[in-house]
Design a protein around this motif. Structure first.
Motif: not given
Length: 258
Positions: A108-110, A115-117, A130-132, A198-201
């Protein structure tokens, strides 16, 4: 699973010692999540990463948090930071976890850690999924916007960038290295392993269009979850993000009860 956080260290291929925090053990579960921090971040995530890891423990997952080289308590100079270096750090973390006896690793990467994961998972078939979170897809465009200086030049030349906590100094090699990577193309290489985006609008740092670029390039199984009104940090929505992660982990990786 109950337990405590323990300090751990492992070494990357540049012989730098990286500092980590491990929750759980391979005796309790063979499954572990590696949670990667963002640009200029740290393994504890202001305490939230620790809280998340503890909750994952209650759900049967171990967690590894660690500082990328040049960040936090890990060895190295931040000015030497590159995406290739972070991919190597994460690969060495996976190596170390398998040596400890873990059987399955999900990353899981923030933000830049996201981008790294993607890049690391594309190159390491041992990663099961993988989760971003708020991951940038157009890295050169994004990071070039943080400076008024030309990013081309000798790799050892320093460049000044504007960061959340003040000025940041990096070598131009950082930008040379970014040109080696295509995030959407690497996302496509993850299939048939699951990818959760996962991304914020309302992300004002990484455009939501970047999440769409990654999703459109990826193969199945893939998911893109929008956090309505979510900012880059998911400031008011992080528990919502966690619950999405938990549901995804249950759906793709939960072991049947013996």
């Amino acid at each position: 699973m109950t337990g405590n956080w323990q300090k751990v260290t492992f070494t990357n291929s540049r012989r730098l010692t990286l500092a980590g925090l491990l929750y759980g053990s391979p005796r309790e579960t063979g499954d572990i999540v590696i949670h990667c921090h963002g640009f200029t971040g740290g393994k504890e995530g202001g305490g939230k990463a620790l809280e998340l890891g503890t909750e994952l423990g209650r759900r049967g997952w171990s967690t590894l948090l660690f500082d990328f080289a040049g960040n936090g308590e890990s060895e190295g100079d931040f000015s030497d930071l590159t995406l290739s270096g972070q991919v190597d750090d994460l690969t060495c973390a996976v190596d170390w976890l398998f040596q400890q006896g873990y059987k399955r690793v999900v990353t899981v990467g923030r933000s830049f850690g996201g981008s790294t994961v993607i890049c690391q998972g594309a190159r390491d078939p041992r990663v099961a999924g993988v989760c971003t979170w708020a991951a940038p897809a157009r890295l050169l465009e994004l990071f070039s916007s943080f400076t008024d200086e030309p990013v081309d030049g000798r790799q050892e030349e320093m460049i000044t960038m504007a960061g959340e906590g003040g000025l940041i100094y990096l070598k131009k090699g950082f930008f040379h290295d970014l040109k080696l990577y295509d995030i959407p193309a690497d996302a496509a290489r993850l299939t048939p392993r699951p990818l959760l985006i996962i991304h914020g609008t309302q992300d004002s740092v990484v455009p939501p269009d970047d999440a769409r670029l990654i999703f459109n390039a990826a193969g199945e199984p893939r998911e893109l979850i929008w956090i309505k009104e979510g900012d880059h940090q998911f400031t008011r929505h992080y528990h919502q993000v966690w619950n999405i992660l938990f549901e995804w982990l249950d759906r793709h990786f939960k072991q049947p009860t013996p």
